[in-house]
Design an enzyme around this catalytic site. Structure first.
Site, mmCIF file in Angstrom:
data_model
loop_
_atom_site.group_PDB
_atom_site.id
_atom_site.type_symbol
_atom_site.label_atom_id
_atom_site.label_comp_id
_atom_site.label_asym_id
_atom_site.label_seq_id
_atom_site.Cartn_x
_atom_site.Cartn_y
_atom_site.Cartn_z
ATOM 1 N N ASP A 9 26.280 68.258 109.899
ATOM 2 C CA ASP A 9 25.240 69.072 110.548
ATOM 3 C C ASP A 9 25.841 70.325 111.194
ATOM 4 O OD1 ASP A 9 22.661 69.712 111.348
ATOM 5 O OD2 ASP A 9 22.845 68.635 113.253
ATOM 6 N N ARG A 13 23.468 76.957 112.089
ATOM 7 C CA ARG A 13 23.903 77.550 113.372
ATOM 8 C C ARG A 13 25.250 78.258 113.212
ATOM 9 N NH1 ARG A 13 23.751 72.350 116.707
ATOM 10 N NH2 ARG A 13 23.268 71.468 114.660
ATOM 11 N N TRP A 14 26.105 77.723 112.381
ATOM 12 C CA TRP A 14 27.428 78.324 112.148
ATOM 13 C C TRP A 14 27.250 79.746 111.619
ATOM 14 C CZ3 TRP A 14 30.306 80.381 108.164
ATOM 15 C CH2 TRP A 14 31.710 80.401 108.327
ATOM 16 N N ARG A 22 21.276 81.885 107.318
ATOM 17 C CA ARG A 22 21.579 80.447 107.321
ATOM 18 C C ARG A 22 22.180 79.980 105.996
ATOM 19 N NH1 ARG A 22 19.464 76.930 110.958
ATOM 20 N NH2 ARG A 22 19.126 75.385 109.343
ATOM 21 N N ASN A 57 14.387 66.892 105.589
ATOM 22 C CA ASN A 57 14.745 68.308 105.422
ATOM 23 C C ASN A 57 13.748 69.026 104.503
ATOM 24 O OD1 ASN A 57 18.325 67.653 105.517
ATOM 25 N ND2 ASN A 57 16.991 68.333 107.178
ATOM 26 N N ARG A 169 29.349 62.357 113.287
ATOM 27 C CA ARG A 169 28.340 63.392 113.211
ATOM 28 C C ARG A 169 28.904 64.682 113.777
ATOM 29 N NH1 ARG A 169 22.031 63.665 113.457
ATOM 30 N NH2 ARG A 169 21.817 65.923 113.277
ATOM 31 N N ARG A 175 22.702 61.657 117.359
ATOM 32 C CA ARG A 175 21.653 60.850 116.711
ATOM 33 C C ARG A 175 22.006 60.695 115.236
ATOM 34 N NH1 ARG A 175 18.424 65.800 118.252
ATOM 35 N NH2 ARG A 175 18.545 67.212 116.479
ATOM 36 N N LEU A 176 21.299 59.758 114.587
ATOM 37 C CA LEU A 176 21.630 59.455 113.185
ATOM 38 C C LEU A 176 20.689 60.141 112.192
ATOM 39 C CD1 LEU A 176 22.677 55.698 113.445
ATOM 40 C CD2 LEU A 176 24.153 57.680 113.082
ATOM 41 N N SER A 177 19.536 60.625 112.643
ATOM 42 C CA SER A 177 18.625 61.371 111.767
ATOM 43 C C SER A 177 18.346 60.651 110.438
ATOM 44 C CB SER A 177 19.160 62.790 111.519
ATOM 45 O OG SER A 177 19.341 63.477 112.736
ATOM 46 N N GLU A 188 31.097 52.079 114.048
ATOM 47 C CA GLU A 188 31.515 52.819 115.243
ATOM 48 C C GLU A 188 31.033 54.263 115.071
ATOM 49 O OE1 GLU A 188 32.917 51.090 117.616
ATOM 50 O OE2 GLU A 188 33.129 49.314 116.350
HETATM 51 C C1 IPE Z 1 20.899 65.753 109.480
HETATM 52 O O1 IPE Z 1 20.798 67.021 110.024
HETATM 53 C C2 IPE Z 1 20.788 65.824 107.981
HETATM 54 C C3 IPE Z 1 21.957 66.353 107.302
HETATM 55 C C4 IPE Z 1 23.055 66.732 107.843
HETATM 56 C C5 IPE Z 1 21.813 66.427 105.876
HETATM 57 P P1 IPE Z 1 19.391 67.609 110.525
HETATM 58 O O2 IPE Z 1 19.639 68.977 110.980
HETATM 59 O O3 IPE Z 1 18.370 67.419 109.463
HETATM 60 O O4 IPE Z 1 19.040 66.615 111.710
HETATM 61 P P2 IPE Z 1 18.009 66.835 112.912
HETATM 62 O O5 IPE Z 1 16.734 67.351 112.315
HETATM 63 O O6 IPE Z 1 18.630 67.816 113.852
HETATM 64 O O7 IPE Z 1 17.884 65.481 113.529
HETATM 65 C C1 IPE Z 2 22.735 70.376 108.001
HETATM 66 O O1 IPE Z 2 22.816 71.704 108.449
HETATM 67 C C2 IPE Z 2 22.723 70.286 106.514
HETATM 68 C C3 IPE Z 2 21.400 70.312 105.911
HETATM 69 C C4 IPE Z 2 20.293 69.939 106.462
HETATM 70 C C5 IPE Z 2 21.352 70.749 104.529
HETATM 71 P P1 IPE Z 2 21.584 72.348 109.173
HETATM 72 O O2 IPE Z 2 20.818 73.166 108.199
HETATM 73 O O3 IPE Z 2 20.763 71.295 109.833
HETATM 74 O O4 IPE Z 2 22.245 73.297 110.244
HETATM 75 P P2 IPE Z 2 21.747 73.469 111.739
HETATM 76 O O5 IPE Z 2 21.767 72.112 112.370
HETATM 77 O O6 IPE Z 2 20.373 74.057 111.667
HETATM 78 O O7 IPE Z 2 22.758 74.386 112.331
HETATM 79 MG MG MG Z 3 20.761 70.460 111.676
#
Ligand code: IPE
Ligand code: IPE
Ligand code: MG
Length: 223
Positions: A9, A13-14, A22, A57, A169, A175-177, A188
């Protein structure tokens, strides 16, 4: 320790932090995944699972979703498949693959069948609740009316894989999402306070070292 699972994740943001789109973050996230894949060859584990795209997603705007799928598609062909073939790493996909767009589905289906001691598992369009519903349907088709716990685990996408010993994570949230809910019951959990494209080998080395000091009970006596 056999199996490490990683929630990649923080890609968007990076990129935004650097004033970029993005989608740039997804390309750098994919590069970080290839660094991890190379490092995996020398880590003392047999299985590495990475969370690339969740069922949830799909709620993102359609341009972002198609950007992510196109990065995944091109990285599979140009990097992941050749990596697995060159290094004898078995590749497996988990998630609701039938629901992927046709072009990506075809690429996923063209997975070169490599057998090896190590397995890389990529979760695409994966959601734990969706996986449980699909397992339920599979069991129904097999005529299993009163499933045992073994039946349930045998019909998850991860059938035959060891349970993850550790989940990492990235990205700052704890969180585990919807990632591997039934498989992580005794995992762990490690939260790495970095955005995924900043992955470094030392992150996992530290987890492996910390893990070796943890006493796992699996609900049994803490003797
Ligand atoms: C979790 O990241 C899913 C992946 C890394 C593929 P998300 O960005 O979707 O998680 P939430 O929405 O912040 O919980
Ligand atoms: C997680 O990166 C990977 C995917 C969901 C593909 P994000 O797209 O969630 O990146 P942030 O959390 O918005 O920075
Ligand atoms: Mg994310």
């Amino acid at each position: 320790m056999k199996h490490i699972a990683v929630i990649m994740d923080g890609n968007g943001r990076w990129a935004v932090k650097r004033g970029r789109e993005r989608s740039v973050g997804y390309r750098f996230g994919a590069r970080a995944l290839m660094r991890l894949a190379e490092d995996f060859l020398s880590f003392p584990i047999s299985t590495l699972t990475v969370y690339a795209f969740s069922t949830e997603n799909n709620k993102r705007d359609s341009k972002e979703v198609s950007n992510i799928f196109s990065v995944i598609a091109s990285f599979l062909l140009s990097e992941v498949f050749p990596f697995c073939q060159k290094n004898g790493v078995a590749l497996r996909f988990i998630g609701n693959l039938d629901a992927l767009p046709d072009d990506l589905k075809q690429i996923v289906e063209s997975n070169p069948a490599v057998s090896g001691e190590k397995t890389l598992v990529i979760a695409i369009n994966y959601g734990g609740s969706d996986e449980i519903l699909r397992a339920y349907e599979k069991m129904k088709e097999k005529g299993i009316v009163r499933p045992t716990e073994k039946d349930l685990y045998d019909n998850l996408d991860t059938a035959g894989l060891p349970m993850p010993d550790a989940v990492l994570r990235y990205g700052g949230y704890k969180r585990l999402s919807n990632f591997l809910p039934l498989q992580t019951i005794y995992s762990e959990l490690f939260f790495i306070d970095k955005l995924w494209p900043d992955y470094d080998r030392s992150d996992i080395e530290k987890v492996i070292s910390d893990f070796s000091d943890i006493k796992r009970n699996f609900g049994g006596n803490n003797a």
